[in-house]
Structures are given as C-alpha cells and as structure tokens.
Design a protein around this motif. Structure first.
Motif, PDB file in Angstrom:
ATOM      1  N   LEU A   1     -24.901 -48.124  34.012  1.00 13.29           N
ATOM      2  CA  LEU A   1     -23.460 -48.241  34.242  1.00 13.29           C
ATOM      3  C   LEU A   1     -23.048 -49.690  34.488  1.00 13.29           C
ATOM      4  N   VAL A   2     -23.765 -50.390  35.346  1.00  9.27           N
ATOM      5  CA  VAL A   2     -23.413 -51.775  35.655  1.00  9.27           C
ATOM      6  C   VAL A   2     -23.587 -52.652  34.422  1.00  9.27           C
ATOM      7  N   THR A   3     -24.684 -52.466  33.703  1.00 13.00           N
ATOM      8  CA  THR A   3     -24.910 -53.242  32.482  1.00 13.00           C
ATOM      9  C   THR A   3     -23.798 -52.990  31.474  1.00 13.00           C
ATOM     10  N   SER A   4     -23.352 -51.739  31.367  1.00 11.33           N
ATOM     11  CA  SER A   4     -22.275 -51.393  30.437  1.00 11.33           C
ATOM     12  C   SER A   4     -20.984 -52.120  30.776  1.00 11.33           C
ATOM     13  N   VAL A   5     -20.634 -52.108  32.044  1.00 12.75           N
ATOM     14  CA  VAL A   5     -19.384 -52.758  32.471  1.00 12.75           C
ATOM     15  C   VAL A   5     -19.407 -54.236  32.112  1.00 12.75           C
ATOM     16  N   LEU A   6     -20.531 -54.885  32.323  1.00 13.03           N
ATOM     17  CA  LEU A   6     -20.631 -56.312  32.016  1.00 13.03           C
ATOM     18  C   LEU A   6     -20.550 -56.570  30.515  1.00 13.03           C
ATOM     19  N   LEU A   7     -21.191 -55.731  29.723  1.00 19.19           N
ATOM     20  CA  LEU A   7     -21.119 -55.916  28.275  1.00 19.19           C
ATOM     21  C   LEU A   7     -19.708 -55.670  27.748  1.00 19.19           C
ATOM     22  N   ILE A   8     -19.037 -54.643  28.272  1.00 15.87           N
ATOM     23  CA  ILE A   8     -17.661 -54.364  27.848  1.00 15.87           C
ATOM     24  C   ILE A   8     -16.730 -55.506  28.254  1.00 15.87           C
ATOM     25  N   ALA A   9     -16.925 -56.027  29.461  1.00 20.37           N
ATOM     26  CA  ALA A   9     -16.113 -57.170  29.899  1.00 20.37           C
ATOM     27  C   ALA A   9     -16.359 -58.383  29.004  1.00 20.37           C
ATOM     28  N   SER A  10     -17.616 -58.585  28.600  1.00 15.44           N
ATOM     29  CA  SER A  10     -17.923 -59.698  27.702  1.00 15.44           C
ATOM     30  C   SER A  10     -17.227 -59.520  26.366  1.00 15.44           C
ATOM     31  N   HIS A  11     -17.214 -58.296  25.861  1.00 15.42           N
ATOM     32  CA  HIS A  11     -16.520 -58.036  24.605  1.00 15.42           C
ATOM     33  C   HIS A  11     -15.023 -58.292  24.729  1.00 15.42           C
TER      34      HIS A  11
ATOM     35  N   PRO B   1     -24.631 -33.953  32.472  1.00 15.82           N
ATOM     36  CA  PRO B   1     -23.469 -34.688  31.949  1.00 15.82           C
ATOM     37  C   PRO B   1     -23.274 -36.044  32.610  1.00 15.82           C
ATOM     38  N   LEU B   2     -23.672 -36.191  33.876  1.00 15.93           N
ATOM     39  CA  LEU B   2     -23.545 -37.478  34.547  1.00 15.93           C
ATOM     40  C   LEU B   2     -24.443 -38.525  33.892  1.00 15.93           C
ATOM     41  N   VAL B   3     -25.695 -38.165  33.652  1.00 15.63           N
ATOM     42  CA  VAL B   3     -26.641 -39.098  33.041  1.00 15.63           C
ATOM     43  C   VAL B   3     -26.241 -39.393  31.599  1.00 15.63           C
ATOM     44  N   VAL B   4     -25.844 -38.363  30.853  1.00 15.40           N
ATOM     45  CA  VAL B   4     -25.430 -38.562  29.465  1.00 15.40           C
ATOM     46  C   VAL B   4     -24.205 -39.465  29.401  1.00 15.40           C
ATOM     47  N   ALA B   5     -23.274 -39.311  30.353  1.00 16.59           N
ATOM     48  CA  ALA B   5     -22.086 -40.174  30.381  1.00 16.59           C
ATOM     49  C   ALA B   5     -22.473 -41.634  30.601  1.00 16.59           C
ATOM     50  N   ALA B   6     -23.430 -41.889  31.491  1.00 13.38           N
ATOM     51  CA  ALA B   6     -23.889 -43.257  31.716  1.00 13.38           C
ATOM     52  C   ALA B   6     -24.530 -43.828  30.457  1.00 13.38           C
ATOM     53  N   CYS B   7     -25.331 -43.017  29.785  1.00 11.77           N
ATOM     54  CA  CYS B   7     -25.951 -43.456  28.532  1.00 11.77           C
ATOM     55  C   CYS B   7     -24.884 -43.704  27.467  1.00 11.77           C
ATOM     56  N   LEU B   8     -23.856 -42.854  27.427  1.00 11.23           N
ATOM     57  CA  LEU B   8     -22.780 -43.018  26.451  1.00 11.23           C
ATOM     58  C   LEU B   8     -22.048 -44.332  26.670  1.00 11.23           C
ATOM     59  N   LEU B   9     -21.707 -44.633  27.907  1.00  7.85           N
ATOM     60  CA  LEU B   9     -21.004 -45.883  28.194  1.00  7.85           C
ATOM     61  C   LEU B   9     -21.868 -47.082  27.804  1.00  7.85           C
ATOM     62  N   PHE B  10     -23.153 -47.010  28.108  1.00  7.94           N
ATOM     63  CA  PHE B  10     -24.048 -48.114  27.748  1.00  7.94           C
ATOM     64  C   PHE B  10     -24.111 -48.300  26.233  1.00  7.94           C
ATOM     65  N   LEU B  11     -24.288 -47.210  25.497  1.00  5.50           N
ATOM     66  CA  LEU B  11     -24.418 -47.325  24.049  1.00  5.50           C
ATOM     67  C   LEU B  11     -23.098 -47.729  23.396  1.00  5.50           C
ATOM     68  N   LEU B  12     -21.970 -47.294  23.964  1.00  5.98           N
ATOM     69  CA  LEU B  12     -20.678 -47.774  23.463  1.00  5.98           C
ATOM     70  C   LEU B  12     -20.542 -49.278  23.666  1.00  5.98           C
ATOM     71  N   SER B  13     -20.984 -49.770  24.815  1.00  6.09           N
ATOM     72  CA  SER B  13     -20.905 -51.209  25.067  1.00  6.09           C
ATOM     73  C   SER B  13     -21.803 -51.983  24.109  1.00  6.09           C
ATOM     74  N   VAL B  14     -22.956 -51.412  23.784  1.00  6.53           N
ATOM     75  CA  VAL B  14     -23.845 -52.064  22.817  1.00  6.53           C
ATOM     76  C   VAL B  14     -23.192 -52.100  21.438  1.00  6.53           C
ATOM     77  N   GLU B  15     -22.530 -51.000  21.048  1.00  6.01           N
ATOM     78  CA  GLU B  15     -21.822 -50.974  19.769  1.00  6.01           C
ATOM     79  C   GLU B  15     -20.755 -52.062  19.717  1.00  6.01           C
ATOM     80  N   LEU B  16     -20.065 -52.261  20.827  1.00  2.15           N
ATOM     81  CA  LEU B  16     -18.995 -53.244  20.862  1.00  2.15           C
ATOM     82  C   LEU B  16     -19.525 -54.667  20.693  1.00  2.15           C
ATOM     83  N   VAL B  17     -20.519 -55.043  21.493  1.00  2.54           N
ATOM     84  CA  VAL B  17     -20.973 -56.439  21.472  1.00  2.54           C
ATOM     85  C   VAL B  17     -21.805 -56.765  20.245  1.00  2.54           C
ATOM     86  N   THR B  18     -22.349 -55.752  19.570  1.00  3.70           N
ATOM     87  CA  THR B  18     -23.159 -56.011  18.375  1.00  3.70           C
ATOM     88  C   THR B  18     -22.394 -55.792  17.082  1.00  3.70           C
ATOM     89  N   GLY B  19     -21.152 -55.306  17.178  1.00  2.00           N
ATOM     90  CA  GLY B  19     -20.375 -55.058  15.977  1.00  2.00           C
ATOM     91  C   GLY B  19     -20.969 -53.984  15.094  1.00  2.00           C
TER      92      GLY B  19
END
Length: 511
Positions: free
Chosen positions: A344-354, A413-431
């Motif tokens: 979750l924390v890693t995701s927030v930082l990647l999304i903010a970077s994007h 669903p809690l764990v899957v949601a955290a994984c979803l946010l992380f993978l969405l952030s990866v999609e964003l920063v990697t195009g």
C-alpha cells in the motif's frame, strides 16, 4: 519519440493452438494427480476443531495393526503440503495422519503468537489431538506411533516426543532450534536438513545430534541441493523417512514430486489458456496503440530506465520502512499484514510520482475500447474468475491448501485490494511496457528481501519471497498478454491482483 508501432494481436490460428496446448496440459496434469492417488485411500475428519486426513494403502484390514505416523507441517504450510510424505509412509504399510495447525490450511482457529514467537502450547494441543486420534484407530499399533515434522512442525514434534517417551521414533525436517530439547530425548531421532538451507538449520541439526550422544539412536542427514521447501520433495528425504519407520526397509520407491508435477502441468494449462480466453472475451485493438489521439511529445513518458530504477528503489524502500511502524499487526494474517502495508505505501508513492513527475505522464502501450461496456463487464468477470481458478486450483490440488476459511474470507479482498493498488501504480509509472513493469516488480522483490535481511521486515519474509517473486513474474506474463487486446487499462492489474493476492491470503497463518 517515435509513434507507437502497429498493433498485431495473436491470430485466430495462434489462439487455437494455445487452446489445444492448454487442453493437453490440463488433461496430463489431471491424469498425473489421479495416478498419484493410485493404491491409496484417504478419509477426512475433524477432531477438537482440528482438520485431519488419514492416508493408508488400501482399506483397514481386520486384525492387522500397522505403525501410525503423524505428520506436522511448518509455518505457513498445511497438511496438504505434507501429502507426498504421507503417500510415501502409507506405501510402506503405515497409516499416515495429516492435520492443520491452528491458523493454517482448513483450520479456522487463529494461532496465538503467530506474528512473533508461535505458541508452543497451541501447537502441542493440536498435535496431541492428532496423536490421540491416530492411536485410537483400530488398525493402528498404539505402541508404534512415529512423528514427522517440518520446520515449525519439526520443533513441535521433537518437543512432544521428548515429553512422551511412548513415541517410538521422530523425524525432524529443517529443525529451527534444538535449544529446548533435554539431553538424550527423544532417543530415536532422525534429523534431515537441506544442503541449500540457511546455516542455522544445519547448526540446529548438529546441536540436536550432540545432545543425544550416547543415548538411543540419532543421526543427521544433509540432502544436497535443496532448500527449506524443496527438501520436502527430495527423493532422499523420502527414502530416509521410509527407512526410519518401524520395520521399514525403504524398498518401495517413493514418488515425492508426482502431485507437484501434476500441479505444474495445470499451471501451464491455465497460463497458456489465457491467450485464447482473452482472444474470445476481448475485442481486437484498432490498428495502433494507444487508441486516443497521441499526446504531445513533451507529455509522453520519457523517464529513463535508470531513473525508473531509482524511483522504484526509493518507493519500495520507503514502503518497507513505513510498513514496519504501521499497525499492520492488527491485520490477523502473520507476515501478510506487513506485506499488505508494504504494498500500500509503495503504491501511494508510485502513484504520487506519476502525478507529479512530468516524465512519467502520458501514453501507454495498452489498447482501450470504449465502445462495448457490456463486453468489458463480461470480459472482466470471465478473466477474474479464470485467474481465481488458475492460481487456487493447482496450488490446492498439488501443493498446499488454497481455499479460504474463517477470517480469510474478509482478509482475501483486503489483500487483493492492496495488490491491485500496487499493480495499478506499476502500470501507471511504466506506461504498460512489459520490460519496465518487470524492472519495477523485480526491484520490489529485492527491496522486500533486503528489508528482511536487515531486520526491518519479519524474518519469515525470506522464506516466502521466492513464491512472491514467482507470482509477480507470472502476473507480468499475464499482463503482457492482456495488453495486446483492447481491454480496460486496469484489467491486467485486476487479474494480476488475484494471482498474487489469493495465495498470500489463503496460505499465511491466521494470527
């Protein structure tokens, strides 16, 4: 920066070939799993809330009493993980009993102290229930009970045998610590350790042998080339256990990888099957990617590989440190709470970077079709359900328990949601570029490993990181396939979140 290249989705012929390959792999995997049960019978029971499975070669024979073997799994394992050992001892003529400790497998009870030092009393209570049940079976020799344990289970069975001299023999695989064993007890003790395990396991085995010097029979066996999990599937491990049984001669050749091989074939089937399924459910992309008008050159993703590497290291490093101070232990999933916070924390930082770094904003390689919302809903449901089957079925049938029970239903669903946010952030920063996606997830795994090495993350993370890396790699491959179609940009992340989050939520202990 040049315009995106023309899009060439897989042809119909290619999709058909992949479908045929998936069907063949699925049929072979099913056949291998069915043959693994040949000559064996099993029975499911629950005693004092502890799920148990009896395994024997053929039905009980009136008047014939066989040795009984209770098999205890390790931390984050289950009785299903130890099934190959049960098959081996059953084919030697013994009656094997598998069970799930509290917080593990099909046992919905929580394991007290699982987040730190596991409760020896809780483990002993479950083990005592298993021993008592097996000893009461009409075809089991009550005076011929053998205990086998792995890792956490190895510690539990050696402590139990030391306090119960009626246990005739004990096998400890990857014993974590021998410091609590009284000198000379248990007297009949076989210690097995993988040659590629952490040095502490070898020291524990040597220490246990030294504590029994001159009393009874003790020996330590190092199985070369295997680590903490693969030691369970090594032929040498099974041969040593078979020979250690009362009246065991080890003449029946063990097949420790049969179920694992069947599961691998099912994984292959589901992996290649995603190509024809995506071709069926998702529309072909229009001629080029992305479908919207090209962004001005200054807004296209221009960050270099080294800069992306540095960003990933900073985001994951900060996530590892912050997750250690967050109240993640309130999530009743040992180790899983920390991993959830880290993602979750890693995701927030990647999304903010994007959002704030211009070089990360702009075009992606994901084709999008906005014209068929109903088809998008069908594709989303179909691919998500397929992802559940692809990860849960092979793991449950050939490796370890992967069916949610108790609190896991809301943790999932809690764990899957955290994984979803992380993978969405990866999609964003990697195009949506596969190479860059792989770089970011590789850095994430490396940082998580380093955090465990230096003591920031729970030490047990080191033992689950290999599986975490495999799941992320598998998700990367799925994402590469799904990006070749005109689906929603979040679909690769959603399917991937299921692939990564399901095993985390269903295998790590409830605490």
């Amino acid at each position: 920066m040049s315009a995106p290249s023309p899009y060439r989705p897989p042809s119909t012929r290619t999709a058909v070939l992949f479908a045929l390959l998936a069907a063949v792999a699925a049929a072979l995997g099913t056949l291998v799993l069915v043959r693994a049960d040949a000559g064996l019978t099993s029975r499911q029971v629950t005693v004092d809330g502890v799920p148990m499975t009896e395994v024997r070669a053929g039905p009980p024979t009136p008047g014939l009493r066989r040795p009984g073997v209770v098999i205890a799994h390790g931390f984050a394992g289950s009785g299903r993980l130890m099934r190959p050992i049960a098959d081996t001892v059953a084919r030697q003529g013994a009656v094997a009993l598998l069970f799930d400790f509290a917080g593990h497998g099909a046992n919905p009870a929580r394991l007290t102290g699982a987040a730190g030092g596991t409760s020896h009393a809780a483990l002993a209570a479950d083990l005592d229930a298993a021993v008592g049940y097996l000893r009461a079976r009409p075809d089991v020799d009550a005076d011929g009970i053998v205990l086998v344990g792995h890792s956490m289970g190895a510690g539990a069975v050696t402590r139990y045998a030391a306090e119960h001299p009626e246990i005739v023999r004990t096998v400890a695989i990857s014993l974590p610590d021998a410091g609590e064993l009284p000198p000379g007890r248990p007297a009949e003790l076989l210690l097995i350790v993988g040659g590629a395990e952490f040095p502490g396991f070898r020291r524990a085995a040597d220490d246990a042998v030294g504590r029994g010097a001159g009393v009874g029979r003790r020996s330590a066996v190092v199985v070369p080339g295997v680590e903490h999990i693969s030691v369970l599937f090594a032929p040498r491990t099974h041969e040593e256990i078979a020979a250690w049984l009362p009246d065991g001669d080890g003449t029946t050749r063990p097949r420790p990888t049969a179920r694992l091989g069947g599961a691998a074939l099912l994984l292959l089937a589901f992996g290649v099957g995603v190509v024809p399924l995506a071709s069926l459910l998702l529309p072909r992309a229009p001629g080029r990617r992305p479908t919207e008008p090209p962004a001005p050159p200054e807004t296209r993703s221009s960050i270099g590989g080294l800069s992306l590497l540095g960003l990933a290291v900073l985001a994951a490093g900060f996530g590892a440190v912050v997750a250690a101070v967050l109240p993640t232990t309130r999530i009743p999933l040992a180790v899983g709470g920390y991993v959830t916070g880290f993602l979750l924390v890693t995701s927030v930082l990647l999304i903010a970077s994007h959002r704030w770094l211009p070089g990360l904003r702009g075009a992606t390689d994901v084709a999008v079709d906005h014209r068929a919302p109903a088809r998008t809903v069908v594709a989303t449901l179909g691919l998500t359900g397929y992802a559940v089957l692809a990860v849960a079925l092979p793991i449950h049938l050939g490796l370890t328990s992967a069916v949610p029970v108790g609190a896991r239903w809301w943790l999932l669903p809690l764990v899957v949601a955290a994984c979803l946010l992380f993978l969405l952030s990866v999609e964003l920063v990697t195009g949506g570029r596969t190479g860059r996606h792989l770089l970011v997830v590789a850095v994430t795994v490396a940082v998580l490993t380093a955090a465990a090495v230096v003591g920031v993350a729970p030490g047990f993370v080191l033992l689950v990181v290999p599986l975490f890396a495999v799941l992320l790699g598998w998700q990367t491959a799925w994402a590469a396939v799904l990006r070749r179609y005109a689906g929603p940009r979040w679909l690769p992340a959603l399917a991937g979140a299921v692939l990564v989050g399901w095993p985390i939520a269903t295998t790590l202990p409830l605490s």
